[in-house]
Design a protein around this motif. Structure first.
Motif, PDB file in Angstrom:
ATOM      1  N   LYS A  17       0.835  -1.195   0.000  1.00 38.16           N
ATOM      2  CA  LYS A  17       0.000   0.000   0.000  1.00 38.16           C
ATOM      3  C   LYS A  17       0.874   1.251   0.000  1.00 38.16           C
ATOM      4  N   LEU A  18       0.279   2.344  -0.457  1.00 36.51           N
ATOM      5  CA  LEU A  18       0.882   3.665  -0.346  1.00 36.51           C
ATOM      6  C   LEU A  18      -0.020   4.539   0.518  1.00 36.51           C
ATOM      7  N   VAL A  19       0.575   5.335   1.378  1.00 36.79           N
ATOM      8  CA  VAL A  19      -0.171   6.343   2.111  1.00 36.79           C
ATOM      9  C   VAL A  19       0.315   7.706   1.621  1.00 36.79           C
ATOM     10  N   TYR A  20      -0.620   8.620   1.409  1.00 35.34           N
ATOM     11  CA  TYR A  20      -0.182   9.945   0.991  1.00 35.34           C
ATOM     12  C   TYR A  20      -1.074  11.016   1.628  1.00 35.34           C
ATOM     13  N   LEU A  21      -0.468  12.166   1.866  1.00 35.59           N
ATOM     14  CA  LEU A  21      -1.165  13.303   2.467  1.00 35.59           C
ATOM     15  C   LEU A  21      -1.642  14.203   1.341  1.00 35.59           C
ATOM     16  N   THR A  22      -2.960  14.458   1.295  1.00 35.57           N
ATOM     17  CA  THR A  22      -3.522  15.169   0.159  1.00 35.57           C
ATOM     18  C   THR A  22      -4.795  15.904   0.551  1.00 35.57           C
ATOM     19  N   ASN A  23      -5.192  16.827  -0.291  1.00 34.94           N
ATOM     20  CA  ASN A  23      -6.448  17.559  -0.097  1.00 34.94           C
ATOM     21  C   ASN A  23      -7.554  16.991  -0.972  1.00 34.94           C
ATOM     22  N   ARG A  24      -7.487  15.727  -1.286  1.00 31.83           N
ATOM     23  CA  ARG A  24      -8.457  15.075  -2.170  1.00 31.83           C
ATOM     24  C   ARG A  24      -9.884  15.224  -1.661  1.00 31.83           C
ATOM     25  N   GLY A  25     -10.071  15.187  -0.358  1.00 32.62           N
ATOM     26  CA  GLY A  25     -11.410  15.286   0.212  1.00 32.62           C
ATOM     27  C   GLY A  25     -11.806  16.706   0.588  1.00 32.62           C
ATOM     28  N   GLY A  26     -11.041  17.687   0.154  1.00 35.78           N
ATOM     29  CA  GLY A  26     -11.308  19.078   0.519  1.00 35.78           C
ATOM     30  C   GLY A  26     -10.220  19.565   1.458  1.00 35.78           C
TER      31      GLY A  26
END
Length: 249
Positions: free
Chosen positions: A227-236
């Motif tokens: 798996k990859l974990v990433y920090l993002t604003n995908r959900g707002g």
């Protein structure tokens, strides 16, 4: 501890800690639940980045552009640098006795001994350097990802530089078995995509590239590369998202 408003200020720290805790858990179903938040340390300045030692007992943190060493077991802390230049992208070597960091567009190395020597130039024109478990290096130069053999020899561009001068690669991260690299492909630092590249052939593909407004800040590997974990604003708002390769195969 002053917590910056901009999510970039804690991106590396969040992902590094999640990777360590998630990979050190016993086998079985693992999920992200409500976090317990405790204060770990107060450093002089605004904390922006950190990297956890291979054994999980120490961390190097960046606070207002300077480097600090913090011992998790006894709570002791030690300032390592105090310069006018901004330092960032700290990364531990696999031996746990030294680390590298970016300063003025180059990578420097420093020991974590009680009385360390001043930082030494490690690699010119190289930023965001990371280490594999086998001693290979990945870094950013001329807007793209470069890689070396074990011991830092035989540099070569792994991914072709994009023809668009506004697009750059950043934050290359080796998979646990050192065969793959995950990185963020960024357009002016406003829009980004998560990419992967084969560490041998350089064959690269987009893993997350379906939203024009998304801007990932950091990426890391979980569960031995499954798996990859990433920090993002995908959900707002910014949050941690997980890519499960087995579920999407």
């Amino acid at each position: 501890m002053k917590i910056p408003v901009i999510p970039l200020a804690v991106a590396t720290g969040l992902v590094v800690i999640v990777i360590f805790l998630f990979n050190s858990m016993s086998s079985g179903r693992k999920v992200f639940g409500p976090p317990r938040v405790d204060k770990l340390a107060d450093l002089d300045g605004t904390e922006t980045e950190l990297t956890l030692s291979p054994d999980g007992t120490r961390l190097v943190a960046v606070a207002s552009g300077d480097l600090w060493l913090f011992d998790i077991n006894d709570g002791s802390r030690r300032r390592l640098t105090e310069t006018a230049e901004q330092e960032g992208s700290p990364a531990w070597a696999p031996d746990g006795h030294r680390f590298t960091f970016t300063r003025d567009g180059a990578t420097y190395a420093m020991s974590t001994d009680a009385s360390p020597d001043p930082p030494q130039l490690f690699k010119e024109n190289a930023t965001s350097l990371s280490w594999s478990a086998t001693g290979r290096l990945a870094f950013v130069r001329n807007r793209t990802v470069w890689i070396t053999d074990a011991g830092g020899v035989h540099e070569r561009a792994l991914v072709e530089t994009d023809a668009n001068p506004d697009i750059t690669a950043r934050l290359p991260r080796f998979s646990p078995n050192s065969t793959q690299l995950a990185f963020v492909r960024s357009d002016l630092g406003l829009h980004g995509e998560v990419w992967m590249a084969d560490a041998t052939s350089g064959a690269a593909r987009a893993v997350v590239a379906d939203r024009s407004a998304e801007n990932p800040l950091d990426v890391g590997w979980l569960e031995n590369g499954k798996k990859l974990v990433y920090l993002t604003n995908r959900g707002g708002g910014y949050g941690l998202w997980v890519i499960d390769f087995e579920a999407n195969s």
